[in-house]
Motif scaffolding. Sequence first.
Motif, short mmCIF file in Angstrom:
data_model
loop_
_atom_site.label_atom_id
_atom_site.label_comp_id
_atom_site.label_asym_id
_atom_site.label_seq_id
_atom_site.Cartn_x
_atom_site.Cartn_y
_atom_site.Cartn_z
N PRO A 88 0.67 -0.80 -0.05
CA PRO A 88 -0.18 -0.13 -0.40
C PRO A 88 1.04 1.20 -0.04
CG PRO A 88 -0.68 -1.08 2.10
CD PRO A 88 0.24 -2.12 0.75
N HIS A 117 2.07 1.43 -3.86
CA HIS A 117 0.94 2.05 -4.42
C HIS A 117 0.91 3.17 -3.90
CE1 HIS A 117 -0.60 -1.12 -5.84
NE2 HIS A 117 -0.53 -2.64 -5.13
N PRO A 159 4.77 -6.95 -11.15
CA PRO A 159 4.47 -6.18 -12.56
C PRO A 159 3.77 -4.80 -12.67
CG PRO A 159 3.34 -8.35 -12.84
CD PRO A 159 3.90 -8.17 -11.78
N GLY A 160 3.36 -4.81 -10.93
CA GLY A 160 2.21 -3.24 -10.85
C GLY A 160 3.07 -2.32 -10.58
N PHE A 161 3.82 -2.53 -10.40
CA PHE A 161 4.82 -1.57 -9.97
C PHE A 161 6.48 -0.83 -10.76
CE2 PHE A 161 4.71 -3.47 -5.48
CZ PHE A 161 3.32 -1.97 -5.47
N ARG A 163 -2.45 -0.37 -19.92
CA ARG A 163 -2.36 -1.80 -20.10
C ARG A 163 -3.38 -2.22 -20.93
NH1 ARG A 163 -1.08 -2.56 -13.69
NH2 ARG A 163 -2.48 -0.43 -13.48
N GLU A 219 -1.19 -8.99 -18.21
CA GLU A 219 -1.25 -9.98 -18.65
C GLU A 219 -3.31 -10.32 -17.73
OE1 GLU A 219 -0.67 -13.04 -19.97
OE2 GLU A 219 1.71 -12.00 -20.13
N CYS A 220 -3.80 -10.95 -17.97
CA CYS A 220 -5.47 -11.35 -17.81
C CYS A 220 -5.96 -10.36 -16.84
CB CYS A 220 -5.74 -12.36 -17.46
SG CYS A 220 -7.76 -12.97 -17.92
N LEU A 221 -6.66 -9.18 -17.47
CA LEU A 221 -7.43 -7.94 -16.84
C LEU A 221 -8.89 -8.68 -16.50
CD1 LEU A 221 -6.14 -4.91 -18.53
CD2 LEU A 221 -5.84 -6.02 -16.87
N ALA A 222 -9.17 -10.10 -16.49
CA ALA A 222 -10.31 -10.30 -15.86
C ALA A 222 -11.42 -10.06 -16.29
CB ALA A 222 -10.42 -10.59 -13.74
N SER A 223 -11.60 -9.33 -17.27
CA SER A 223 -12.98 -8.99 -17.59
C SER A 223 -13.03 -9.82 -19.37
CB SER A 223 -13.13 -7.83 -18.30
OG SER A 223 -14.30 -7.22 -18.76
N LEU A 270 -6.37 -0.98 -18.78
CA LEU A 270 -6.57 0.15 -18.67
C LEU A 270 -6.18 1.35 -19.29
CD1 LEU A 270 -5.80 -2.00 -15.65
CD2 LEU A 270 -7.94 0.08 -15.40
N ASP A 316 -6.17 4.72 -14.35
CA ASP A 316 -7.49 3.96 -13.40
C ASP A 316 -8.50 3.91 -14.26
OD1 ASP A 316 -5.62 3.67 -11.56
OD2 ASP A 316 -6.52 4.98 -9.97
N PHE A 351 -10.90 1.97 -16.53
CA PHE A 351 -11.14 0.76 -17.49
C PHE A 351 -12.43 0.46 -18.88
CE2 PHE A 351 -13.14 -3.39 -17.87
CZ PHE A 351 -11.85 -4.56 -17.73
N GLU A 366 -13.62 -1.68 -21.93
CA GLU A 366 -14.21 -2.86 -22.24
C GLU A 366 -14.46 -2.61 -24.29
OE1 GLU A 366 -17.24 -4.50 -19.32
OE2 GLU A 366 -17.54 -2.87 -19.35
N THR A 408 -11.22 -16.15 -16.08
CA THR A 408 -12.15 -16.07 -14.85
C THR A 408 -12.50 -14.35 -15.03
OG1 THR A 408 -11.74 -17.83 -14.36
CG2 THR A 408 -12.62 -17.07 -13.13
N PHE A 409 -14.47 -14.48 -14.80
CA PHE A 409 -13.92 -12.70 -14.24
C PHE A 409 -15.39 -12.80 -14.36
CE2 PHE A 409 -17.34 -12.63 -18.22
CZ PHE A 409 -17.05 -13.34 -19.05
N ARG A 428 -14.92 -9.71 -10.43
CA ARG A 428 -15.19 -8.12 -11.06
C ARG A 428 -16.82 -7.54 -10.88
NH1 ARG A 428 -13.23 -4.43 -14.35
NH2 ARG A 428 -11.40 -6.15 -14.91
N ARG A 448 -6.84 -7.11 -6.31
CA ARG A 448 -6.16 -7.44 -7.59
C ARG A 448 -5.99 -5.97 -7.35
NH1 ARG A 448 -7.15 -10.03 -13.08
NH2 ARG A 448 -4.93 -9.03 -13.95
N GLU A 449 -4.44 -5.53 -8.01
CA GLU A 449 -4.61 -4.05 -8.14
C GLU A 449 -5.18 -3.54 -9.29
OE1 GLU A 449 -1.79 -1.15 -10.71
OE2 GLU A 449 -1.23 -3.52 -10.95
N PRO A 476 -8.45 -0.55 -9.57
CA PRO A 476 -8.76 0.17 -8.60
C PRO A 476 -9.89 0.92 -8.73
CG PRO A 476 -8.05 0.87 -10.73
CD PRO A 476 -8.29 -0.36 -11.43
N ALA A 536 -0.27 -6.35 -6.15
CA ALA A 536 0.20 -5.65 -7.42
C ALA A 536 0.46 -5.82 -8.92
CB ALA A 536 1.71 -5.01 -6.97
N PHE A 540 1.93 -16.46 -20.70
CA PHE A 540 0.91 -16.18 -19.68
C PHE A 540 1.67 -16.72 -18.62
CE2 PHE A 540 -1.67 -17.22 -15.81
CZ PHE A 540 -2.04 -16.02 -15.29
#
Lengths: 164, 464
Positions: free
Chosen positions: A30, A33, A69-71, A82, A132-136, A144, A147, A149, A151, B102-103, B106, B137-138, B141, B179, B366
Amino acid sequence: MSLEIPTELEKEVDERITHYPVSKRSAVLPVLHTLQHHFGFIDEEAIEWTASKLELEPIKVLEVVTFYPGFRQSAPGKYHVRVCRTLSCAMAGSYELMESICEKTGIDRSGVTHHDPIAVSPDGKFSIEFAECLASCGTGPVCLVNDDFHEAVSDVDGLLKQYK
Amino acid sequence: MSAIYQEGKEPHPKERRIVFKNVDREGWDTSLAMYETEGGYDQLKKAVGMEPGAITDEVKKAGLRGRGGAGFPAGVKWGFLPPNNDKPVYLICNADESEPGTFKDRYIIHQDPHQLIEGMAIACFAVGANLAYIYIREEFPEGAQTLEKAIEEAHEKGYLGKNVLGSGFDLEIYVHRGAGAYICGEETGLIESLEGKRPYPRIKPPYFPAAMGLYLCPTIVNNVETLCHVKHILEVGGEEWSRIGTPNNTGTRILCVSGDVKKPGYYEVEVGSVTMGELINDLCGGLKEGRSLKAVIPGGSSAKVLRADEVFTVGRGDDTRELTIWDIPMDFDTLAACGSMAGSGGVIVIDDSRSISWVLNNINNFYAHESCGQCTPCREGSLWMKKITDRVVAGNASPSDIDTLDNVARNIDGSTICAFGVACSWPTESFIDKFRDELVSDTNLELEGELLNAEAVTAAANLR
């Protein structure tokens, strides 16, 4: 240049640290971040400041910065993009999206490596990397921008126009 | 990520929405006031009047299996907490959703955060945790902000904080952002990360989180969807809830479909109530025009691939049945019997327009990127697998490279501290098992016998 931490920022950091009553070390992520959000990336001084704030040896902070990877350890553009690289987005055209953004912003990704994944546009306005995979996965290709997002991105001009 | 109703996203008639009841719901928002209009936090009120052990019993009766990937019964996991424990107990919500395909979490996080917080609060009361973290997960946000706001609201109303609802039970929940590392979804890696370190997974035994987790204290780690179900189990009772779905595969679960279908998206169904065929053809509107099915990855990218023309033999003795890919009920046990897994519920559909080599290479990229590097077979092997499939895709591989690839994968599988090793080798193993001919057809026989890796040649020369 020495790192100047505005009072407000330090207050935010101090507040974050209170979330970890058992171990201050837990606040490494944190705190980093918060600093990255403010400065854009994490430099050596930010690492040392974090270490002294959390009473750690600087290496304990550096090893975290280099792992995740986030830093970032170098300055991104004003808007950092991203693009999701992973399977479902790739099937939906994320490589083409990456190419198109680079072409329109003049970003050259030829020097990109695993350890230095970010490329910046000549005017410094945009920077880009694959994530890598942004879960959408159902709404690919996604990206991204800072901040925000986005789609099912198809209109790259429209996307970039939102960022002046 | 919009928190408001989006037109055209109404649930399909075959869905049964419990956890996703408020997702894409007209007029719904993320505020506490909205949540309270439909009995929000009523189950927490009920919970704090119960014996904590009785809540765990309800979850056990429900047969709730973890929705994160492993499918392990949540109540049993809670039951692993040591008896007569005098250390603090922690609860962590795993919101590091990052398994490709997987989503679902979210949408819970962004559109119905109080449901998760109520589920967590009940779970914390049941296991005796006064401090809990949501490891998010970062790359979410906005989700982190939404959760923090919801926690603040819940605090103001006395659902969290000191003396929750006058019960004498104290609970603080904090949001902790990751992160960008996939390995943080592995529960012991997550714990290391939450301790402020590199997320190198811990070896089990002895580091089972329930015995030695966060700060080496007993810790429960559950997925977002799993914790949401806790609230609904308490509402109807474990036994009633267990009637949803099919035996040993109880409840609803959210299937996330992506890839080559007309309507990719999320569908909450009773576990086992729809087949792969119904999922693809009815819920997702079928394959794209003029295309035929080539393969399905049924439970996140680590799940072994299923080939469209396979015949699966499931069951035992007199109960043995043969299934085509279309007949497979989407439950934990049948997918396991078909040699794959339900995993995290991420279904990736691949049609005949796709090159298998390209798909496998994307997956290998990946895992090579995400290996934490702690164990040699995984660190080196995941990169070798990527390099070999890079060559296959570029047309620079020889047929025997496919054997090498297979050999590398099988030497990772089972040789590592955590399940990542298995997860990264299964795609390669299964793609070779099922699509060897196509992979070989992308190689070049003329290159057989040549040492193609220039780096290796140079390195070898330097050694001499």
